[in-house]
Enzyme design. Structure first.
Site, PDB file in Angstrom:
ATOM      1  N   VAL A  86       0.831  -1.194   0.000  1.00  0.00           N
ATOM      2  CA  VAL A  86       0.000   0.000   0.000  1.00  0.00           C
ATOM      3  C   VAL A  86       0.872   1.252   0.000  1.00  0.00           C
ATOM      4  CG1 VAL A  86      -1.818   1.267   1.195  1.00  0.00           C
ATOM      5  CG2 VAL A  86      -1.802  -1.239   1.252  1.00  0.00           C
ATOM      6  N   LYS A  87       0.674   2.089  -1.023  1.00  0.00           N
ATOM      7  CA  LYS A  87       1.417   3.349  -1.118  1.00  0.00           C
ATOM      8  C   LYS A  87       0.732   4.412  -0.267  1.00  0.00           C
ATOM      9  CE  LYS A  87       3.497   4.770  -4.928  1.00  0.00           C
ATOM     10  NZ  LYS A  87       3.715   5.183  -6.340  1.00  0.00           N
ATOM     11  N   ILE A  88       1.541   5.032   0.586  1.00  0.00           N
ATOM     12  CA  ILE A  88       1.046   6.039   1.511  1.00  0.00           C
ATOM     13  C   ILE A  88       1.835   7.324   1.286  1.00  0.00           C
ATOM     14  CG2 ILE A  88       0.756   6.651   3.938  1.00  0.00           C
ATOM     15  CD1 ILE A  88      -0.946   4.283   3.268  1.00  0.00           C
TER      16      ILE A  88
END
Length: 220
Positions: A86-88
């Site tokens: 998951v890109k945050i």
């Protein structure tokens, strides 16, 4: 060094896979918007196809701006496959989300990193990957690769497990410098990836060899 391809385009991913060079994929909302405009499809269908196509990590990005929104989105994104990272975004709420997701065992990729202190925060929060955007810094007359070196030094100093994933790659020199520095991974557009194999001396040398071979076998 791990090679990730920065795209949501399935034909590009499949062609890159055929070379046997791709260890993973990174995506972002902009890349999905390009595919939607071409295919007039649903981003969820594209994301699912990408996750099925690739054995390695696939970065899918949240769009919420609060930690609660990001965590909820992350729980939804990981349903696309066990290989989802998951890109945050590197904002204060993003760091909160990374800490919470790390505690849940969800892998993260902190994106839009432009300073070594941002990278340090990401590592302390437990990020799996941190993505320094070298090309965008170069575009502001700053040294993107110097940032990569600073991050690697800090991580080595304190034994952080977070991997440095060099992003916003504009040309092969970025990849070469990253490899020399010991960056763990790079994510590159397909056109840049293909350019690695080309050199004018290779082309001229092959042409000369083939011409000489025609003399050997007597073909005009």
């Amino acid at each position: 060094m791990l090679f990730f391809i920065d795209t949501a385009n399935l034909p590009e991913i499949r062609e890159a896979k055929a070379f046997g060079l791709i260890d993973g994929v990174t995506t972002n909302p902009t890349l999905f918007s390009k595919e939607i405009s071409k295919e007039k499809g649903d981003w969820r269908d594209i994301a699912a196809d990408v996750c099925r196509e690739v054995d390695g990590p696939v970065s899918l990005e949240v769009v919420g701006l609060t930690a609660e929104e990001m965590i909820a989105e992350a729980r939804d994104l990981v349903r696309f496959g066990s290989n989802v990272v998951v890109k945050i975004p590197m904002i204060p709420e993003g760091i909160k989300a990374v800490s919470a997701l790390t505690a849940l065992g969800i892998e993260t990729n902190v994106t839009l990193v432009f300073s070594p202190l941002q990278a340090l925060l990401a590592a302390k929060a437990g990020a799996t990957y941190v993505s320094p955007f070298v090309g965008r810094l170069d575009g502001l007359a700053q040294d993107g690769m110097h940032l990569v070196q600073q991050i690697l030094t800090i991580y080595a100093n304190y034994g952080y497990a977070t991997k440095v994933l060099v992003a916003s790659v504009r040309h092969p020199r970025h990849v070469l410098d990253a490899a020399i520095m010991g960056a763990h991974a790079v994510t590159v557009p397909f056109a840049v990836l293909k350019s690695f194999a080309h050199h004018p001396l290779t082309d001229s040398g092959l042409e000369a060899f083939l011409k000489d071979w025609q003399k050997v076998i007597g073909t005009p």
